[in-house]
Write a protein that holds these residues in place. Structure first.
Motif: not given
Ligand SMILES: *Cc1c(COP(=O)(O)O)cnc(C)c1O
Length: 361
Positions: A328-351
């Protein structure tokens, strides 16, 4: 000599919008958590309506969207005459800028606000004005201070994207009441359904002459691919917007599917509950691994890293695991990542993957 062909002033200054990516080279089963899509897709009733729409492909659609406006009005307790439907809420944002802002006018939004406000303002020839936020949250006083006699539109996404934060109705009311008389407050409620009991500012738009709300079928309704949104506000403003709306801007499929979707509020409630549960889980899991985020009220969290380098490295690492999140650098937040809440399996994978990333350093 004739003048060369050239576009209206300001158009070549518009930076092209970059959507969330959906592929990683060499990985076929990547999980896309970059565009705030509903991981469960639309209601089964919406899918059935899409299948039935195949029989109407040769027919022109309704020009007044009466049936869809009626359905939205019933579900939300709003006067259908004051509703306008568009090709995503993006089109409503575009109509507002085209109708109310032009050269010398100013369109105000917040520093980490949705990119479409800037794009639509510039497309109309108006001057985009970004106002600072306070701790990644809309700052009403800063917005009021930024208004001038040229301000025509003030856009606030509430909850905001990509920060996930929101401000309460008393603050929104204070903003609406404090704006100059010639300015419209637009409350973008793309994520309003994720907040139990929040009307997206609809009651305020019913009462006040200067408040418009926008809503979308792209997020909790799981219909981003079909492109349907709507706006609601003072009759006088809706009448203006309808003059520049293409008569056939929405197809039969869009109209019928949206109507079926909005009438299935049980499905919306189930998606909201699941999102809240997994969002709390993910935020806590990341915090435990040393990745904080602000309290989100939407279907994503904004994960904060030490700096831009760490965020970029984590993004690379996640891609290697087949997990696509949003820089989200184009939103002025280069040190951040926006993570969509997926289903439970995806959330566990990303965590799990972020835990691995943090652990290996
Ligand atoms: C996703 C999003 C929208 C929705 O746009 P559509 O054109 O309706 O798909 C609008 N505003 C914000 C802030 C968003 O994040």
């Amino acid at each position: 000599m004739t003048d060369p062909i050239r576009p209206q002033k300001g158009i070549m200054d518009i930076a092209l919008y970059q959507g969330g990516s959906s592929h990683v080279a060499g990985i076929s089963d990547a999980v896309k958590l970059s565009s705030n899509e509903n991981p469960f897709g639309p209601s089964p009733k919406a899918k059935e309506a899409f299948q039935r729409a195949v029989h109407k492909l040769h027919r022109y659609p309704s020009t007044d969207h009466a049936a869809l406006r009626q359905a939205i009005g019933e579900v939300h307790g709003l006067d259908p005459a004051r509703i306008i439907c568009g090709v995503g809420s993006d089109e409503i944002i575009h109509f507002l800028c085209q109708a109310y802002a032009g050269p010398k006018d100013e369109v105000v939004f917040t520093e980490h606000g949705f990119l479409m406000y800037r794009i639509s303002a510039m497309a109309a020839g108006a001057r985009p004005v970004a106002v600072r936020e306070r701790d990644r949250t809309t700052d009403v006083d800063a917005i009021l201070a930024a208004c001038t006699r040229n301000t025509r539109l003030v856009f606030i996404a509430n909850p905001n994207n990509p920060t996930g934060t929101m401000i309460g109705l008393p603050e929104i009311e204070r903003l609406a009441a404090g704006l100059p008389q010639h300015a419209i407050l637009v409350l973008d409620g793309a994520y309003a359904e994720y907040v139990e009991g929040y009307d997206g500012g609809a009651a305020l738009a019913t009462e006040r002459p200067n408040v418009v709300i926008t809503r979308t079928f792209s997020k909790i309704y799981g219909l981003g691919g079909l492109r349907i949104g709507w706006g609601y506000g003072p009759q006088a403003i809706i009448d203006v917007l309808n003059r520049i709306r293409g008569p056939f801007n929405l197809s039969n499929a869009q109209l019928d599917v949206a109507e079926a979707a909005v009438r299935d509020q049980d499905y919306v409630a189930r998606c909201r509950e699941d999102n809240s549960r997994m969002r709390a889980w993910l935020a806590e899991a990341l915090a435990e691994k040393g990745v904080p985020s602000d309290t989100s009220t939407a279907n994503f969290i904004l994960a904060r890293f030490a700096d831009e380098d760490e965020a970029a490295a984590c993004d690379q690492f996640l891609q290697g695991q087949g997990l696509i999140v949003r820089r989200v650098s184009s939103y002025g937040l280069p040190h951040c990542l926006r993570i969509t809440i997926g289903d439970e399996a995806s959330c566990r994978r990303v965590a799990h993957a972020i835990g691995q990333f943090k652990g290996r350093k």
